[in-house]
Write a protein that holds these residues in place. Sequence first.
Motif, PDB file in Angstrom:
ATOM      1  N   ALA A  66       0.818  -1.219   0.000  1.00 51.43           N
ATOM      2  CA  ALA A  66       0.000   0.000   0.000  1.00 51.43           C
ATOM      3  C   ALA A  66       0.851   1.269   0.000  1.00 51.43           C
ATOM      4  CB  ALA A  66      -0.989   0.013   1.173  1.00 51.43           C
ATOM      5  N   LEU A  67       2.069   1.176  -0.552  1.00 51.12           N
ATOM      6  CA  LEU A  67       2.863   2.387  -0.751  1.00 51.12           C
ATOM      7  C   LEU A  67       2.470   3.068  -2.052  1.00 51.12           C
ATOM      8  CD1 LEU A  67       6.428   1.108   0.222  1.00 51.12           C
ATOM      9  CD2 LEU A  67       4.924   2.572   1.572  1.00 51.12           C
ATOM     10  N   ASP A  68       1.745   2.346  -2.884  1.00 47.93           N
ATOM     11  CA  ASP A  68       1.362   2.832  -4.206  1.00 47.93           C
ATOM     12  C   ASP A  68       0.001   2.199  -4.527  1.00 47.93           C
ATOM     13  OD1 ASP A  68       1.512   3.960  -6.740  1.00 47.93           O
ATOM     14  OD2 ASP A  68       2.812   2.382  -7.544  1.00 47.93           O
ATOM     15  N   LYS A  69      -0.725   2.819  -5.454  1.00 50.10           N
ATOM     16  CA  LYS A  69      -2.042   2.288  -5.814  1.00 50.10           C
ATOM     17  C   LYS A  69      -2.060   1.828  -7.259  1.00 50.10           C
ATOM     18  CE  LYS A  69      -4.705   4.866  -2.495  1.00 50.10           C
ATOM     19  NZ  LYS A  69      -5.774   5.777  -2.168  1.00 50.10           N
ATOM     20  N   PRO A  70      -2.806   0.759  -7.546  1.00 45.86           N
ATOM     21  CA  PRO A  70      -2.865   0.299  -8.936  1.00 45.86           C
ATOM     22  C   PRO A  70      -3.624   1.288  -9.821  1.00 45.86           C
ATOM     23  CG  PRO A  70      -4.259  -1.084  -7.527  1.00 45.86           C
ATOM     24  CD  PRO A  70      -3.592  -0.083  -6.635  1.00 45.86           C
ATOM     25  N   THR A  71      -3.256   1.323 -11.095  1.00 45.59           N
ATOM     26  CA  THR A  71      -4.019   2.094 -12.068  1.00 45.59           C
ATOM     27  C   THR A  71      -5.336   1.376 -12.370  1.00 45.59           C
ATOM     28  OG1 THR A  71      -1.870   2.656 -13.015  1.00 45.59           O
ATOM     29  CG2 THR A  71      -3.805   3.288 -14.286  1.00 45.59           C
ATOM     30  N   GLN A  72      -5.248   0.063 -12.438  1.00 44.61           N
ATOM     31  CA  GLN A  72      -6.449  -0.766 -12.622  1.00 44.61           C
ATOM     32  C   GLN A  72      -6.331  -2.009 -11.757  1.00 44.61           C
ATOM     33  OE1 GLN A  72      -6.304  -1.251 -16.915  1.00 44.61           O
ATOM     34  NE2 GLN A  72      -8.351  -0.336 -17.048  1.00 44.61           N
ATOM     35  N   GLY A  73      -7.499  -2.586 -11.440  1.00 49.73           N
ATOM     36  CA  GLY A  73      -7.512  -3.809 -10.654  1.00 49.73           C
ATOM     37  C   GLY A  73      -7.457  -3.535  -9.164  1.00 49.73           C
ATOM     38  N   ARG A  74      -7.404  -4.609  -8.404  1.00 49.56           N
ATOM     39  CA  ARG A  74      -7.464  -4.485  -6.945  1.00 49.56           C
ATOM     40  C   ARG A  74      -6.371  -5.310  -6.282  1.00 49.56           C
ATOM     41  NH1 ARG A  74     -12.942  -6.434  -4.796  1.00 49.56           N
ATOM     42  NH2 ARG A  74     -12.180  -8.351  -5.758  1.00 49.56           N
ATOM     43  N   VAL A  75      -5.810  -4.750  -5.218  1.00 53.86           N
ATOM     44  CA  VAL A  75      -4.903  -5.522  -4.367  1.00 53.86           C
ATOM     45  C   VAL A  75      -5.636  -5.747  -3.048  1.00 53.86           C
ATOM     46  CG1 VAL A  75      -2.660  -5.596  -3.213  1.00 53.86           C
ATOM     47  CG2 VAL A  75      -2.883  -4.424  -5.414  1.00 53.86           C
ATOM     48  N   LEU A  76      -5.761  -7.010  -2.657  1.00 56.08           N
ATOM     49  CA  LEU A  76      -6.466  -7.341  -1.423  1.00 56.08           C
ATOM     50  C   LEU A  76      -5.505  -7.973  -0.429  1.00 56.08           C
ATOM     51  CD1 LEU A  76      -8.839  -8.739  -3.848  1.00 56.08           C
ATOM     52  CD2 LEU A  76      -9.965  -7.550  -1.979  1.00 56.08           C
ATOM     53  N   LEU A  77      -5.552  -7.480   0.801  1.00 58.07           N
ATOM     54  CA  LEU A  77      -4.764  -8.072   1.878  1.00 58.07           C
ATOM     55  C   LEU A  77      -5.751  -8.514   2.947  1.00 58.07           C
ATOM     56  CD1 LEU A  77      -1.968  -8.685   3.043  1.00 58.07           C
ATOM     57  CD2 LEU A  77      -1.890  -6.364   3.931  1.00 58.07           C
ATOM     58  N   HIS A  78      -5.713  -9.788   3.306  1.00 58.05           N
ATOM     59  CA  HIS A  78      -6.710 -10.351   4.223  1.00 58.05           C
ATOM     60  C   HIS A  78      -8.123 -10.050   3.722  1.00 58.05           C
ATOM     61  CE1 HIS A  78      -3.818 -11.430   7.263  1.00 58.05           C
ATOM     62  NE2 HIS A  78      -3.500 -10.193   7.554  1.00 58.05           N
ATOM     63  N   GLY A  79      -8.320  -9.993   2.414  1.00 57.92           N
ATOM     64  CA  GLY A  79      -9.657  -9.760   1.872  1.00 57.92           C
ATOM     65  C   GLY A  79     -10.076  -8.308   1.792  1.00 57.92           C
ATOM     66  N   SER A  80      -9.253  -7.391   2.287  1.00 61.47           N
ATOM     67  CA  SER A  80      -9.606  -5.964   2.216  1.00 61.47           C
ATOM     68  C   SER A  80      -8.889  -5.309   1.047  1.00 61.47           C
ATOM     69  CB  SER A  80      -9.174  -5.228   3.483  1.00 61.47           C
ATOM     70  OG  SER A  80     -10.008  -5.565   4.538  1.00 61.47           O
ATOM     71  N   GLU A  81      -9.636  -4.521   0.285  1.00 55.74           N
ATOM     72  CA  GLU A  81      -9.018  -3.838  -0.836  1.00 55.74           C
ATOM     73  C   GLU A  81      -8.200  -2.655  -0.325  1.00 55.74           C
ATOM     74  OE1 GLU A  81     -11.704  -2.570  -3.898  1.00 55.74           O
ATOM     75  OE2 GLU A  81     -10.085  -1.579  -5.002  1.00 55.74           O
ATOM     76  N   LEU A  82      -6.917  -2.649  -0.644  1.00 57.06           N
ATOM     77  CA  LEU A  82      -6.033  -1.625  -0.084  1.00 57.06           C
ATOM     78  C   LEU A  82      -6.405  -0.223  -0.546  1.00 57.06           C
ATOM     79  CD1 LEU A  82      -2.553  -3.406  -0.214  1.00 57.06           C
ATOM     80  CD2 LEU A  82      -4.176  -3.260   1.674  1.00 57.06           C
ATOM     81  N   SER A  83      -6.805  -0.093  -1.831  1.00 58.35           N
ATOM     82  CA  SER A  83      -7.146   1.239  -2.353  1.00 58.35           C
ATOM     83  C   SER A  83      -8.361   1.828  -1.658  1.00 58.35           C
ATOM     84  CB  SER A  83      -7.437   1.178  -3.845  1.00 58.35           C
ATOM     85  OG  SER A  83      -6.322   0.729  -4.535  1.00 58.35           O
ATOM     86  N   ALA A  84      -9.177   0.964  -1.053  1.00 58.17           N
ATOM     87  CA  ALA A  84     -10.410   1.443  -0.434  1.00 58.17           C
ATOM     88  C   ALA A  84     -10.196   1.882   1.019  1.00 58.17           C
ATOM     89  CB  ALA A  84     -11.474   0.341  -0.498  1.00 58.17           C
ATOM     90  N   LEU A  85      -8.995   1.648   1.563  1.00 59.26           N
ATOM     91  CA  LEU A  85      -8.749   2.050   2.951  1.00 59.26           C
ATOM     92  C   LEU A  85      -8.645   3.571   3.052  1.00 59.26           C
ATOM     93  CD1 LEU A  85      -5.963  -0.513   4.004  1.00 59.26           C
ATOM     94  CD2 LEU A  85      -8.399  -0.607   4.575  1.00 59.26           C
TER      95      LEU A  85
END
Length: 236
Positions: A66-85
């Motif tokens: 979560a130092l950077d955000k994707p341009t497209q798609g989702r990164v999930l950690l423990h099921g939580s989308e990092l960009s949505a935090l």
Amino acid sequence: MNHLPTPADHADGFLRFDAVSRVYGSGPTSVRALGPITLDIHAGELVAIMGPSGSGKTTLLSLAGALDKPTQGRVLLHGSELSALSPDDCSRLRRQTVGFVFQDLNLLPGLTALENVALPLELDGVAQIEAHDQAREALQGVQLLELADRFPENLSGGEQQRVAIARAFVGQRSLLLADEPTGALDSVTGEIIMQLLRDHCGRGKTAVVATHNSAHAAWADRVLFLRDGELINESN
Ligand SMILES: Nc1ncnc2c1ncn2[C@@H]1O[C@H](COP(=O)(O)OP(=O)(O)O)[C@@H](O)[C@H]1O
Ligand SMILES: [Mg+2]
């Protein structure tokens, strides 16, 4: 409200890249640094990422932490989308859940090994006595407890790297991201570092390690190969 992911949220896909791309800039000068890639990393896994310089390894690690955000798609950690935090939850995640080891170690020269390792906990509000106890435990984990009171300049490169790893392990963090942590080390010292990461994952933690060195990558449960931002192959 606390949206931070907890281990119970998502037992299987601990770290998931779901059609993730990272593009720098826009228009004709844009650079696709990564993706789209889809990838599942499981709790307890040690994953190595190999690939030539510029292939996207650092980009992948930055997105995972979560130092950077994707341009497209989702990164999930423990099921939580990092960009949505929220920004607050995001920085809490970086303090409490994810530990980073960078090639230039960022150890503070004015602090002892012990103080360097305790620092993230103290910054997070843990009382000094408790932070130092946990830091000793982390230094024990990298077999460096006897050098706890040394300053970085009185430690070898390999010892400094172990301090940086202890700092990334300290507390209850479940994900360790290491960007070429063995890059500046001789091969025997590099092997020791990989063995420490191997042991760490054996204790149920997860680590993703970028490396140029195939002997070091061989310590991993899985090796991912990147070329021009694409996952080209996988071996285990
Ligand atoms: N901040 C940035 N701005 C523009 N391009 C970047 C930036 N960071 C990385 N890149 C580009 O993205 C690609 C992947 O870089 P990186 O993830 O650092 O690769 P690696 O860690 O494998 O060397 C490279 O082409 C690099 O030049
Ligand atoms: Mg890199």
